[in-house]
Design a protein around this motif. Sequence first.
Motif, PDB file in Angstrom:
ATOM      1  N   HIS A 318       0.865  -1.124   0.496  1.00  0.00           N
ATOM      2  CA  HIS A 318       0.230   0.214   0.311  1.00  0.00           C
ATOM      3  C   HIS A 318       0.916   0.988  -0.073  1.00  0.00           C
ATOM      4  CE1 HIS A 318      -2.096  -3.284   1.474  1.00  0.00           C
ATOM      5  NE2 HIS A 318      -3.175  -2.762   1.206  1.00  0.00           N
ATOM      6  N   PRO A 319       1.330   1.532  -1.157  1.00  0.00           N
ATOM      7  CA  PRO A 319       3.104   2.949  -1.200  1.00  0.00           C
ATOM      8  C   PRO A 319       1.941   3.625  -1.249  1.00  0.00           C
ATOM      9  CG  PRO A 319       2.756   1.812  -3.228  1.00  0.00           C
ATOM     10  CD  PRO A 319       1.816   0.796  -2.151  1.00  0.00           C
ATOM     11  N   VAL A 320       2.601   5.577  -0.970  1.00  0.00           N
ATOM     12  CA  VAL A 320       1.995   6.966  -1.074  1.00  0.00           C
ATOM     13  C   VAL A 320       2.492   7.279  -1.451  1.00  0.00           C
ATOM     14  CG1 VAL A 320       0.243   6.229   1.257  1.00  0.00           C
ATOM     15  CG2 VAL A 320       2.790   6.806   1.082  1.00  0.00           C
ATOM     16  N   ASP A 321       2.535   8.000  -2.056  1.00  0.00           N
ATOM     17  CA  ASP A 321       3.284   9.145  -2.991  1.00  0.00           C
ATOM     18  C   ASP A 321       3.606  10.316  -1.405  1.00  0.00           C
ATOM     19  OD1 ASP A 321       4.424  10.486  -4.794  1.00  0.00           O
ATOM     20  OD2 ASP A 321       3.009  12.075  -5.465  1.00  0.00           O
ATOM     21  N   GLY A 322       4.499   9.928  -1.124  1.00  0.00           N
ATOM     22  CA  GLY A 322       5.822  10.483  -0.382  1.00  0.00           C
ATOM     23  C   GLY A 322       6.345   9.763   1.033  1.00  0.00           C
ATOM     24  N   PRO A 323       6.824  10.376   1.788  1.00  0.00           N
ATOM     25  CA  PRO A 323       7.691  10.168   2.751  1.00  0.00           C
ATOM     26  C   PRO A 323       6.307   9.870   4.065  1.00  0.00           C
ATOM     27  CG  PRO A 323       8.318  12.164   2.667  1.00  0.00           C
ATOM     28  CD  PRO A 323       7.529  11.959   2.308  1.00  0.00           C
ATOM     29  N   VAL A 324       6.658   7.991   4.293  1.00  0.00           N
ATOM     30  CA  VAL A 324       5.706   7.705   5.483  1.00  0.00           C
ATOM     31  C   VAL A 324       6.967   7.965   6.853  1.00  0.00           C
ATOM     32  CG1 VAL A 324       4.993   5.176   6.601  1.00  0.00           C
ATOM     33  CG2 VAL A 324       4.909   5.951   4.352  1.00  0.00           C
ATOM     34  N   HIS A 325       6.012   8.616   7.799  1.00  0.00           N
ATOM     35  CA  HIS A 325       6.551   8.672   9.422  1.00  0.00           C
ATOM     36  C   HIS A 325       5.990   7.976  10.501  1.00  0.00           C
ATOM     37  CE1 HIS A 325       8.217  13.576   8.837  1.00  0.00           C
ATOM     38  NE2 HIS A 325       7.792  12.924   7.603  1.00  0.00           N
ATOM     39  N   ALA A 326       6.764   7.638  11.523  1.00  0.00           N
ATOM     40  CA  ALA A 326       6.470   6.547  12.180  1.00  0.00           C
ATOM     41  C   ALA A 326       6.297   7.627  13.609  1.00  0.00           C
ATOM     42  CB  ALA A 326       7.101   5.479  12.173  1.00  0.00           C
ATOM     43  N   VAL A 327       5.163   7.095  14.340  1.00  0.00           N
ATOM     44  CA  VAL A 327       5.302   7.352  16.216  1.00  0.00           C
ATOM     45  C   VAL A 327       5.540   6.634  16.237  1.00  0.00           C
ATOM     46  CG1 VAL A 327       4.137   8.123  17.907  1.00  0.00           C
ATOM     47  CG2 VAL A 327       3.810   9.322  15.792  1.00  0.00           C
ATOM     48  N   PHE A 328       6.183   5.664  17.610  1.00  0.00           N
ATOM     49  CA  PHE A 328       6.973   4.216  18.143  1.00  0.00           C
ATOM     50  C   PHE A 328       6.605   4.445  18.902  1.00  0.00           C
ATOM     51  CE2 PHE A 328       9.860   1.381  18.737  1.00  0.00           C
ATOM     52  CZ  PHE A 328       9.312   0.160  18.681  1.00  0.00           C
ATOM     53  N   GLY A 329       6.870   3.774  20.313  1.00  0.00           N
ATOM     54  CA  GLY A 329       6.871   3.608  21.284  1.00  0.00           C
ATOM     55  C   GLY A 329       6.817   1.763  21.661  1.00  0.00           C
ATOM     56  N   ALA A 330       7.925   1.155  22.940  1.00  0.00           N
ATOM     57  CA  ALA A 330       8.085  -0.127  23.057  1.00  0.00           C
ATOM     58  C   ALA A 330       7.561  -0.323  24.745  1.00  0.00           C
ATOM     59  CB  ALA A 330       9.103   0.003  22.177  1.00  0.00           C
ATOM     60  N   LEU A 331       8.341  -1.091  24.766  1.00  0.00           N
ATOM     61  CA  LEU A 331       8.308  -2.089  26.139  1.00  0.00           C
ATOM     62  C   LEU A 331       9.575  -2.411  26.528  1.00  0.00           C
ATOM     63  CD1 LEU A 331       4.918  -3.764  27.323  1.00  0.00           C
ATOM     64  CD2 LEU A 331       5.413  -1.074  26.987  1.00  0.00           C
TER      65      LEU A 331
END
Length: 423
Positions: A318-331
């Motif tokens: 499922h590509p998009v036209d532009g960069p992908v940003h991530a919000v990430f957090g983990a245990l």
Amino acid sequence: MTKRTLDEWLDYQLRVHPREIDLGLDRVRAVWQRMGAPNAPRSVIVGGTNGKGSTVAFLKAMLEAAGYRVGAYTSPHLLAYNERVRVDGADASDADLCAAFERIEHARGETELTYFEFGTLAALDLFARAGVDVALLEVGLGGRLDATNIVDADAAIVTTVDLDHQSWLGPDRDSIGAEKGGIARAGRPLIVGELDPPEALLATVHRVGARVQRNGVDYHVQDADDGWIWQHEDGTRLTLPNPALDASAQRTNAAAAIATLHALDGVLPCTEQELAQGVRAARVRGRLQRLAEAPELIVDVAHNLQAAGVLAQWLDEHPVDGPVHAVFGALDDKDVGNVYATLGNRIAHWHLASLTAETSRGLSAQACAFALPDTAEHDLYDDVGSALHAARRAAPARIVAFGSFFLVAAVLRRMNGDPPHMP
């Protein structure tokens, strides 16, 4: 004496046992038996590293389409504890949960129970009192020693086996698979959902004497126009719609649910139309769930290496036209370095959120950043809300907010104004 509220009960359960996790069945089984061993007439237990919640959702939707009354016990919750226990499609009420906890407290005497064990007993108690036809039980951790395994289920599913919770389950897929295979019962169906299960899982369930049904061996999944085909070695062939739940792994989860009901056809019969209706109807919050557009915001509880691989595949499809940003957090027990490596250059910028305010097990943003490649663009935030706000201002096309259930819950609350997180 003043009755405890649900919040008070949950806080009490976190304090009453010295350890959050205490695997073993003797204590919880003893209390269950003192309560009269409440249970539904039929039950299915679902274990595995990933895909458990989605598989329960497919089973629930299929059985409800067939007219059965269904109780579903899942964990963890996202926004409210009540989500863990559902009867006839509705979350358990505060009053019903509190009443169940009171009955458990009376029965346990001096026996120590963990937070999860209280919840498991409450679910079994409420399902029995509601008179559901079938209970669906999601394993909390492992399988063999998980509280849900006090029930001798009519059928069991192991969805996938991969590295997670190694400190509890063992260092490799074989040891983890053997633990998960402990939910099998002699003479009863055990569905193996993945195509390449570890040998120790297969050895365990065959040694028990379960009626093993394997994806790719006893049943098969293949593409079809506008849907897919489920076919069994006995000649059964079903034409099915694509699941509403996204990601290619969801067909695998739906296929395991169908294999279970096929194996229980004499006990819980469902028609092809009912199974198809369930495939279309199943929903689970926090699984590749789209919350906003411009930029697109997707949330997903991909919190381990295998789940990160599924997310990476979805991004490729499922590509998009532009960069992908991530919000990430983990245990603090997660292999975040390999999660980053799995996503690779699919993520243009990482917004790393501290989860220390959400849970004592949460990693700080600084700890998350420590495992990032030196070249990865990233920013650090003290909380999920700040990370999400920054990402929505910076991302031109798509944000994927993923990782811990705690992170996804925080994003859902901020976007939807849902109730605050409960313990």
